[in-house]
Write a protein that holds these residues in place. Structure first.
Motif, PDB file in Angstrom:
ATOM      1  N   LEU A 136      38.262 -73.347 -17.902  1.00  0.00           N
ATOM      2  CA  LEU A 136      37.954 -74.766 -17.839  1.00  0.00           C
ATOM      3  C   LEU A 136      37.942 -75.345 -19.252  1.00  0.00           C
ATOM      4  CD1 LEU A 136      35.117 -74.677 -15.170  1.00  0.00           C
ATOM      5  CD2 LEU A 136      37.365 -75.731 -14.924  1.00  0.00           C
ATOM      6  N   SER A 137      37.899 -76.641 -19.336  1.00  0.00           N
ATOM      7  CA  SER A 137      37.829 -77.336 -20.614  1.00  0.00           C
ATOM      8  C   SER A 137      37.046 -78.615 -20.414  1.00  0.00           C
ATOM      9  CB  SER A 137      39.245 -77.656 -21.115  1.00  0.00           C
ATOM     10  OG  SER A 137      39.200 -78.516 -22.227  1.00  0.00           O
ATOM     11  N   SER A 138      36.403 -79.089 -21.482  1.00  0.00           N
ATOM     12  CA  SER A 138      35.727 -80.378 -21.401  1.00  0.00           C
ATOM     13  C   SER A 138      36.684 -81.505 -21.769  1.00  0.00           C
ATOM     14  CB  SER A 138      34.507 -80.403 -22.321  1.00  0.00           C
ATOM     15  OG  SER A 138      34.909 -80.169 -23.657  1.00  0.00           O
ATOM     16  N   VAL A 139      37.870 -81.156 -22.291  1.00  0.00           N
ATOM     17  CA  VAL A 139      38.833 -82.145 -22.754  1.00  0.00           C
ATOM     18  C   VAL A 139      40.074 -82.195 -21.871  1.00  0.00           C
ATOM     19  CG1 VAL A 139      40.270 -82.857 -24.698  1.00  0.00           C
ATOM     20  CG2 VAL A 139      38.023 -81.830 -25.115  1.00  0.00           C
ATOM     21  N   THR A 140      40.697 -81.053 -21.631  1.00  0.00           N
ATOM     22  CA  THR A 140      41.954 -80.991 -20.897  1.00  0.00           C
ATOM     23  C   THR A 140      41.701 -80.640 -19.432  1.00  0.00           C
ATOM     24  OG1 THR A 140      43.031 -80.206 -22.904  1.00  0.00           O
ATOM     25  CG2 THR A 140      44.235 -79.938 -20.839  1.00  0.00           C
ATOM     26  N   PRO A 141      42.003 -81.559 -18.506  1.00  0.00           N
ATOM     27  CA  PRO A 141      41.790 -81.261 -17.087  1.00  0.00           C
ATOM     28  C   PRO A 141      42.692 -80.118 -16.615  1.00  0.00           C
ATOM     29  CG  PRO A 141      42.121 -83.613 -17.436  1.00  0.00           C
ATOM     30  CD  PRO A 141      42.469 -82.929 -18.716  1.00  0.00           C
ATOM     31  N   LEU A 142      42.131 -79.276 -15.777  1.00  0.00           N
ATOM     32  CA  LEU A 142      42.857 -78.174 -15.140  1.00  0.00           C
ATOM     33  C   LEU A 142      43.212 -78.631 -13.730  1.00  0.00           C
ATOM     34  CD1 LEU A 142      43.671 -75.108 -15.184  1.00  0.00           C
ATOM     35  CD2 LEU A 142      41.382 -74.648 -14.270  1.00  0.00           C
ATOM     36  N   THR A 143      44.450 -78.401 -13.303  1.00  0.00           N
ATOM     37  CA  THR A 143      44.844 -78.770 -11.943  1.00  0.00           C
ATOM     38  C   THR A 143      44.146 -77.845 -10.949  1.00  0.00           C
ATOM     39  OG1 THR A 143      46.982 -79.620 -12.656  1.00  0.00           O
ATOM     40  CG2 THR A 143      46.778 -79.018 -10.338  1.00  0.00           C
ATOM     41  N   ALA A 144      43.411 -78.449 -10.039  1.00  0.00           N
ATOM     42  CA  ALA A 144      42.692 -77.682  -9.019  1.00  0.00           C
ATOM     43  C   ALA A 144      43.502 -77.581  -7.731  1.00  0.00           C
ATOM     44  CB  ALA A 144      41.343 -78.333  -8.734  1.00  0.00           C
ATOM     45  N   PHE A 145      44.144 -78.689  -7.327  1.00  0.00           N
ATOM     46  CA  PHE A 145      44.894 -78.714  -6.073  1.00  0.00           C
ATOM     47  C   PHE A 145      45.851 -79.890  -6.123  1.00  0.00           C
ATOM     48  CE2 PHE A 145      45.409 -77.348  -1.734  1.00  0.00           C
ATOM     49  CZ  PHE A 145      44.777 -76.118  -1.694  1.00  0.00           C
ATOM     50  N   THR A 146      46.989 -79.777  -5.442  1.00  0.00           N
ATOM     51  CA  THR A 146      47.933 -80.893  -5.371  1.00  0.00           C
ATOM     52  C   THR A 146      48.409 -81.079  -3.940  1.00  0.00           C
ATOM     53  OG1 THR A 146      49.900 -79.551  -5.805  1.00  0.00           O
ATOM     54  CG2 THR A 146      48.787 -80.487  -7.722  1.00  0.00           C
ATOM     55  N   HIS A 147      48.881 -82.300  -3.685  1.00  0.00           N
ATOM     56  CA  HIS A 147      49.527 -82.623  -2.416  1.00  0.00           C
ATOM     57  C   HIS A 147      50.763 -83.435  -2.761  1.00  0.00           C
ATOM     58  CE1 HIS A 147      50.291 -85.250   1.116  1.00  0.00           C
ATOM     59  NE2 HIS A 147      50.138 -84.104   1.737  1.00  0.00           N
ATOM     60  N   SER A 148      51.892 -83.062  -2.181  1.00  0.00           N
ATOM     61  CA  SER A 148      53.125 -83.810  -2.446  1.00  0.00           C
ATOM     62  C   SER A 148      53.783 -84.200  -1.135  1.00  0.00           C
ATOM     63  CB  SER A 148      54.092 -82.993  -3.303  1.00  0.00           C
ATOM     64  OG  SER A 148      54.417 -81.782  -2.666  1.00  0.00           O
ATOM     65  N   GLY A 149      54.426 -85.371  -1.169  1.00  0.00           N
ATOM     66  CA  GLY A 149      55.116 -85.865   0.016  1.00  0.00           C
ATOM     67  C   GLY A 149      54.130 -86.310   1.076  1.00  0.00           C
ATOM     68  N   GLY A 150      54.624 -86.396   2.272  1.00  0.00           N
ATOM     69  CA  GLY A 150      53.785 -86.803   3.396  1.00  0.00           C
ATOM     70  C   GLY A 150      53.607 -88.310   3.449  1.00  0.00           C
ATOM     71  N   THR A 151      53.171 -88.778   4.590  1.00  0.00           N
ATOM     72  CA  THR A 151      52.909 -90.200   4.790  1.00  0.00           C
ATOM     73  C   THR A 151      51.585 -90.364   5.514  1.00  0.00           C
ATOM     74  OG1 THR A 151      54.050 -90.231   6.913  1.00  0.00           O
ATOM     75  CG2 THR A 151      55.359 -90.782   4.973  1.00  0.00           C
ATOM     76  N   GLY A 152      51.038 -91.570   5.460  1.00  0.00           N
ATOM     77  CA  GLY A 152      49.811 -91.866   6.193  1.00  0.00           C
ATOM     78  C   GLY A 152      48.591 -91.317   5.502  1.00  0.00           C
ATOM     79  N   GLY A 153      47.845 -90.473   6.186  1.00  0.00           N
ATOM     80  CA  GLY A 153      46.617 -89.905   5.642  1.00  0.00           C
ATOM     81  C   GLY A 153      46.646 -88.392   5.643  1.00  0.00           C
ATOM     82  N   ASN A 154      45.781 -87.799   4.815  1.00  0.00           N
ATOM     83  CA  ASN A 154      45.668 -86.344   4.765  1.00  0.00           C
ATOM     84  C   ASN A 154      44.346 -85.946   4.146  1.00  0.00           C
ATOM     85  OD1 ASN A 154      46.082 -85.693   1.721  1.00  0.00           O
ATOM     86  ND2 ASN A 154      47.743 -87.108   2.206  1.00  0.00           N
ATOM     87  N   THR A 155      43.957 -84.702   4.354  1.00  0.00           N
ATOM     88  CA  THR A 155      42.772 -84.138   3.709  1.00  0.00           C
ATOM     89  C   THR A 155      43.070 -82.696   3.318  1.00  0.00           C
ATOM     90  OG1 THR A 155      41.808 -83.282   5.760  1.00  0.00           O
ATOM     91  CG2 THR A 155      41.172 -85.517   5.112  1.00  0.00           C
ATOM     92  N   ALA A 156      42.374 -82.245   2.297  1.00  0.00           N
ATOM     93  CA  ALA A 156      42.443 -80.836   1.895  1.00  0.00           C
ATOM     94  C   ALA A 156      41.064 -80.407   1.428  1.00  0.00           C
ATOM     95  CB  ALA A 156      43.455 -80.635   0.773  1.00  0.00           C
ATOM     96  N   THR A 157      40.654 -79.210   1.837  1.00  0.00           N
ATOM     97  CA  THR A 157      39.373 -78.639   1.424  1.00  0.00           C
ATOM     98  C   THR A 157      39.624 -77.257   0.863  1.00  0.00           C
ATOM     99  OG1 THR A 157      38.199 -79.867   3.141  1.00  0.00           O
ATOM    100  CG2 THR A 157      37.057 -77.970   2.192  1.00  0.00           C
TER     101      THR A 157
END
Length: 184
Positions: A136-157
């Motif tokens: 982790l870093s206090s300055v540079t964000p780390l990618t935790a999760f991504t979502h690409s494409g799709g339409t409408g609504g979505n959720t991820a846990t």
């Protein structure tokens, strides 16, 4: 005359049968223009308010799960791509002197796979396995999760794991800091 009356009566009867057997006239119709609106929602992230990762000795590691983190995308967009990121503060105990401090870079994060998803598109963990854990870093964000494409609504846990590499010179105490998830 009698023949004429019979013909006239027969013609009247035939006309009456024809009148009664005429096709029905269709009832008038009307149309209603109907509308409804799908509202544009928001893109939100929800993480636990607090977590206790356990305990360990100086020079050792402390490993624990943070708890479920959920991104909810109700924007109703034609492209519902998003990126969830994570940063952390310095963790301190006592007065926060160097031996009372654990830096974010001494804490590894791995998201693991999604525990639940809804909607279409592609859901991708930032760190699918513990071998992919990243500091982790206090300055540079780390990618935790991504979502690409799709339409409408979505959720991820997902339920991320933190691995604290306790510095050898750390003193005893309860260390407190923050892990901050954001989504855009």
């Amino acid at each position: 005359m009698r023949i004429a009356k019979i013909c006239l009566t027969g013609a009247a009867a035939a006309a009456m049968v024809g009148f009664l057997a005429a096709p029905a006239i269709a009832a008038p119709t009307d149309t209603t223009t109907t509308t409804f609106e799908v509202l544009a929602g928001t893109l939100d992230i929800d993480a636990p308010a607090s977590a206790d990762l356990g305990d360990g000795a100086p020079g050792g590691t402390i490993t624990g799960q943070l708890g479920p983190v959920t991104v909810t995308d109700s924007r109703g967009a034609s492209d519902t791509s998003w990126v969830a990121s994570v940063t952390a503060s310095v963790f301190q105990t006592g007065g926060g002197s160097p031996p009372e401090t654990v830096l974010p870079e001494e804490i590894d994060y791995w998201s693991g796979p999604a525990t639940a998803t809804t909607g279409d598109g592609t859901f991708t963990p930032g760190q699918a396995t513990s071998a992919n854990a990243a500091p982790l870093s206090s300055v540079t964000p780390l990618t935790a999760f991504t979502h690409s494409g799709g339409t409408g609504g979505n959720t991820a846990t997902w339920n991320p794991t933190l691995i604290v590499h306790v510095p050898l010179d750390s003193i005893a105490g309860v260390y407190t800091g923050t892990v901050t998830h954001s989504v855009a």
